[in-house]
Scaffold this motif. Structure first.
Motif: not given
Length: 76
Positions: A21-48
């Motif tokens: 579920d790469p769409a949810s992964t991007q949603q969570v990453a964007k919400a984290c970044h907006a709140a000041g938390l750096v997370v990385l997305t990775c994985g073959t499907f971009g869902n990690v």
């Protein structure tokens, strides 16, 4: 969840399946970044989401980051 040492990863899949579920992964990453938390997305499907906190992170800062992450997951 998976990890080595302090590096931890969470693989997001569609509810009730193993389909990435790469769409949810991007949603969570964007919400984290907006709140000041750096997370990385990775994985073959971009869902990690990958986390690598400093080994010397203070407990209060760790709790703040986990709270941001919790809120990002709740909002998806």
């Amino acid at each position: 969840m998976r990890g080595r040492g302090a590096m931890i990863a969470v693989e997001l899949t569609e509810p009730g399946s193993l389909k990435p579920d790469p769409a949810s992964t991007q949603q969570v990453a964007k919400a984290c970044h907006a709140a000041g938390l750096v997370v990385l997305t990775c994985g073959t499907f971009g869902n990690v989401l990958r986390f690598l906190p400093p080994l010397v992170i203070g407990e209060d800062l760790l709790e703040e980051g986990l709270s941001i992450l919790e809120d990002a997951f709740a909002a998806r």
